[in-house]
Design a protein around this motif. Structure first.
Motif, PDB file in Angstrom:
ATOM      1  N   ARG A 114      -8.205 -13.076  -4.585  1.00 53.09           N
ATOM      2  CA  ARG A 114      -7.849 -12.946  -6.001  1.00 53.09           C
ATOM      3  C   ARG A 114      -7.675 -11.498  -6.434  1.00 53.09           C
ATOM      4  NH1 ARG A 114     -12.110 -16.235  -5.641  1.00 53.09           N
ATOM      5  NH2 ARG A 114     -13.508 -14.671  -6.543  1.00 53.09           N
ATOM      6  N   LYS A 115      -8.155 -10.540  -5.643  1.00 50.91           N
ATOM      7  CA  LYS A 115      -8.040  -9.119  -6.012  1.00 50.91           C
ATOM      8  C   LYS A 115      -8.167  -8.267  -4.759  1.00 50.91           C
ATOM      9  CE  LYS A 115     -12.965  -8.631  -7.103  1.00 50.91           C
ATOM     10  NZ  LYS A 115     -13.949  -8.180  -8.111  1.00 50.91           N
ATOM     11  N   THR A 116      -8.058  -6.958  -4.939  1.00 50.63           N
ATOM     12  CA  THR A 116      -8.189  -5.968  -3.859  1.00 50.63           C
ATOM     13  C   THR A 116      -7.234  -6.264  -2.710  1.00 50.63           C
ATOM     14  OG1 THR A 116     -10.556  -6.138  -4.384  1.00 50.63           O
ATOM     15  CG2 THR A 116      -9.912  -4.499  -2.756  1.00 50.63           C
ATOM     16  N   ALA A 117      -6.012  -6.625  -3.057  1.00 47.36           N
ATOM     17  CA  ALA A 117      -5.001  -6.905  -2.039  1.00 47.36           C
ATOM     18  C   ALA A 117      -3.649  -6.375  -2.503  1.00 47.36           C
ATOM     19  CB  ALA A 117      -4.911  -8.404  -1.768  1.00 47.36           C
ATOM     20  N   LEU A 118      -2.811  -6.063  -1.547  1.00 46.28           N
ATOM     21  CA  LEU A 118      -1.442  -5.648  -1.825  1.00 46.28           C
ATOM     22  C   LEU A 118      -0.484  -6.768  -1.441  1.00 46.28           C
ATOM     23  CD1 LEU A 118      -1.155  -1.965  -0.521  1.00 46.28           C
ATOM     24  CD2 LEU A 118      -1.600  -2.757  -2.840  1.00 46.28           C
ATOM     25  N   VAL A 119       0.615  -6.862  -2.182  1.00 49.49           N
ATOM     26  CA  VAL A 119       1.684  -7.798  -1.855  1.00 49.49           C
ATOM     27  C   VAL A 119       2.876  -6.983  -1.367  1.00 49.49           C
ATOM     28  CG1 VAL A 119       3.274  -9.525  -2.760  1.00 49.49           C
ATOM     29  CG2 VAL A 119       0.900  -9.467  -3.569  1.00 49.49           C
ATOM     30  N   LEU A 120       3.342  -7.297  -0.182  1.00 44.87           N
ATOM     31  CA  LEU A 120       4.502  -6.631   0.398  1.00 44.87           C
ATOM     32  C   LEU A 120       5.646  -7.626   0.480  1.00 44.87           C
ATOM     33  CD1 LEU A 120       1.921  -5.035   1.381  1.00 44.87           C
ATOM     34  CD2 LEU A 120       3.322  -4.271   3.295  1.00 44.87           C
ATOM     35  N   VAL A 121       6.826  -7.177   0.093  1.00 47.92           N
ATOM     36  CA  VAL A 121       7.976  -8.073   0.018  1.00 47.92           C
ATOM     37  C   VAL A 121       9.211  -7.376   0.571  1.00 47.92           C
ATOM     38  CG1 VAL A 121       9.493  -9.387  -1.517  1.00 47.92           C
ATOM     39  CG2 VAL A 121       7.045  -9.200  -2.037  1.00 47.92           C
ATOM     40  N   GLY A 122       9.980  -8.089   1.358  1.00 49.32           N
ATOM     41  CA  GLY A 122      11.252  -7.542   1.799  1.00 49.32           C
ATOM     42  C   GLY A 122      11.620  -7.936   3.210  1.00 49.32           C
ATOM     43  N   LYS A 123      12.890  -7.756   3.533  1.00 47.87           N
ATOM     44  CA  LYS A 123      13.395  -8.142   4.849  1.00 47.87           C
ATOM     45  C   LYS A 123      12.871  -7.228   5.956  1.00 47.87           C
ATOM     46  CE  LYS A 123      17.570 -10.291   2.989  1.00 47.87           C
ATOM     47  NZ  LYS A 123      19.063 -10.267   2.938  1.00 47.87           N
TER      48      LYS A 123
END
Length: 252
Positions: free
Chosen positions: A217-226
């Protein structure tokens, strides 16, 4: 002198050599207790005064800094990752400038670097993406007009989203308003480089479900992309046919 030091993204040995030495010398340490690995405090000398800024206001932080300066003590402000990203350092520096208190800054390893290392990923792949967007979703803290997530998502570049793990359904919605679709590769990296680090591979369309199932729920990163799907073409830098300042290319 007040030293602002980036603690790195979690692992105690990811602090810089300069930062570790300043930490060992400090008489007063104010650390970001909600994010900095407390194992770093083992570097503090006996008798060092330690304050947890998670329990303090800006005014209280500056008061401690000013008292240390007046007493001729070395004070250190220990921030998570690199202080230049979401560190709220500029407001502290402006207060110190107002009171004529000198300061310097030692950079650190940001969690967006630690997350890429955990994934074995490169944000800037030839033919895939040559730009990285670091941002956050608007929540209790707003974002400036024009920096809404859906607007930034229109670029389709490699993206790192901070401070948004508790709002992933909205993150999904806004990403898919841009250049990403539900099948675009994504990842959630929890506490990059900490002992409890977790790496979750998913797609944009199931970010929220992936985090919920993992209890993140917290202390995380979201990475997005090809870029998360790997290379599309080799770089020119090491192509034998490519001439550089240091090496003459050969015929293909």
């Amino acid at each position: 002198m007040i030293h602002f030091v980036g603690a790195g993204c979690g692992a105690p040995d990811l602090i810089t050599l300069r930062g570790a030495e300043l930490l060992r010398q400090a008489d007063v340490v104010i650390y970001a207790g909600s994010l900095v690995n407390p194992a770093l405090l083992a570097n503090c000398k006996d008798g060092c005064q330690i304050y947890n800024s998670a329990e303090m206001t800006l005014e209280e932080i500056i008061e401690v800094m000013a008292a240390a300066e007046q007493a001729g003590k070395a004070a250190l402000r220990l921030h998570s990752g690199d202080p230049c990203l979401y560190g709220a350092i500029r407001e502290q520096m402006e207060r110190l400038e107002k009171f004529g208190i000198p300061y310097d800054e030692t950079p650190g390893v940001s969690s967006f670097c630690g997350a890429a290392a955990a994934l074995g990923a490169e944000y800037t792949l030839p033919g895939v993406s040559q730009s990285v967007i670091i941002t956050r979703l608007a929540g209790r803290t707003p974002v400036p007009e024009g920096e809404e997530l859906w607007r930034l998502a229109s670029h389709g570049a490699s993206m790192v989203i901070f401070l948004s793990t508790g709002m992933l359904e909205e993150v999904e919605r806004q990403l898919m308003m841009g250049a990403y679709d539900e099948d675009t590769p994504a990842a959630i990296v929890y506490k990059a480089s900490w002992p409890e680090e977790r790496v979750l591979h998913c797609r944009v369309g199931n970010l929220a479900r992936t985090a919920a199932e993992a209890g993140i729920r917290k202390t995380a990163l979201v990475l997005v992309g090809k870029f998360l799907a790997g290379t599309k073409e080799r770089s020119k830098l090491y192509d034998p046919a490519f001439t550089t300042e240091y090496r003459k290319g050969t015929e293909k």
